[in-house]
Design a protein around this motif. Structure first.
Motif, short mmCIF file in Angstrom:
data_model
loop_
_atom_site.label_atom_id
_atom_site.label_comp_id
_atom_site.label_asym_id
_atom_site.label_seq_id
_atom_site.Cartn_x
_atom_site.Cartn_y
_atom_site.Cartn_z
N ALA A 1 109.50 78.32 76.50
CA ALA A 1 108.20 78.60 77.13
C ALA A 1 107.30 79.28 76.11
N ASP B 1 105.60 75.61 79.86
CA ASP B 1 107.06 75.46 79.84
C ASP B 1 107.43 74.13 79.20
N GLU C 1 115.59 75.53 77.99
CA GLU C 1 114.17 75.59 78.30
C GLU C 1 113.49 76.53 77.32
#
Length: 192
Positions: free
Chosen positions: A108, A123, A106
């Motif tokens: 962000a 995100d 992930e």
């Protein structure tokens, strides 16, 4: 006789029509049967400034906690009405230490206004194809994203990309593996 006779600028056919506009005004129609006038040009939509940064440093993260990738750029908006367009292009690698499987991480986008501290504004989940290598399974690809932000400030605004491991089976996420490079470009847009 004076003026421009019989022109589109002179609906009466004699004399000088109206006055000349001032600097920055445009000549516009006021509608059917009404004389043309000078008015202020429409605002908004203009690019006021462009800044950017390219980062070639390799940074890895093997935790589920967000860590900075080192890719960041600051801009100081000229007006509180301005919008900021953020263009991100990052070279990423995700590794899975269990062999074949999904490699997910992930990222962000964080924002800091005037040194007040970073907060998440966007995100992005990275889920890439995989292949087996010496570390298990590895996946390489890119992150290409664009975001529009309205920080409503004339203080310095810094945008920074963070990354973290998304699944417990993923061992690491990297930015700029194998000497690749990533970039961030910020455009200030007149929002008036």
């Amino acid at each position: 006789m004076s003026g421009i006779i019989g022109s589109r600028l002179n609906n009466r056919g004699s004399g000088l029509v109206g006055s000349l506009g001032t600097d920055g005004q445009v000549f516009t129609s006021s509608g059917a049967g009404v004389g043309a006038t000078y008015e202020a040009a429409a605002g908004g939509g203009k690019v006021l400034q462009v800044v950017g940064n390219t980062n070639t440093s390799y940074v890895g993260n093997a935790t589920v906690t967000y860590a900075s990738t080192g890719l960041e750029q600051a801009i100081t908006p000229s007006s509180t009405d301005s919008d900021i367009i953020i263009l991100l292009s990052a070279s990423m690698g995700v590794f899975n230490n269990l062999g074949a499987g999904v490699c997910q991480a992930e990222t962000a986008l964080y924002r800091d206004i005037g040194g007040g501290g970073y907060e998440v504004i966007e995100d992005y989940l990275i889920s890439l194809g995989f292949y087996n290598d010496s570390e298990g399974a590895a996946s390489y690809g890119g992150l290409a994203k664009s975001t529009i932000d309205s920080p409503s400030t004339t203080s310095a605004v810094t945008y920074r990309l963070y990354q973290s491991v998304y699944l417990a089976t993923t061992s690491r996420v990297d930015i700029n593996p194998y000497n690749n490079k990533s970039s961030i470009v910020l455009l200030e847009i007149d929002g008036s």
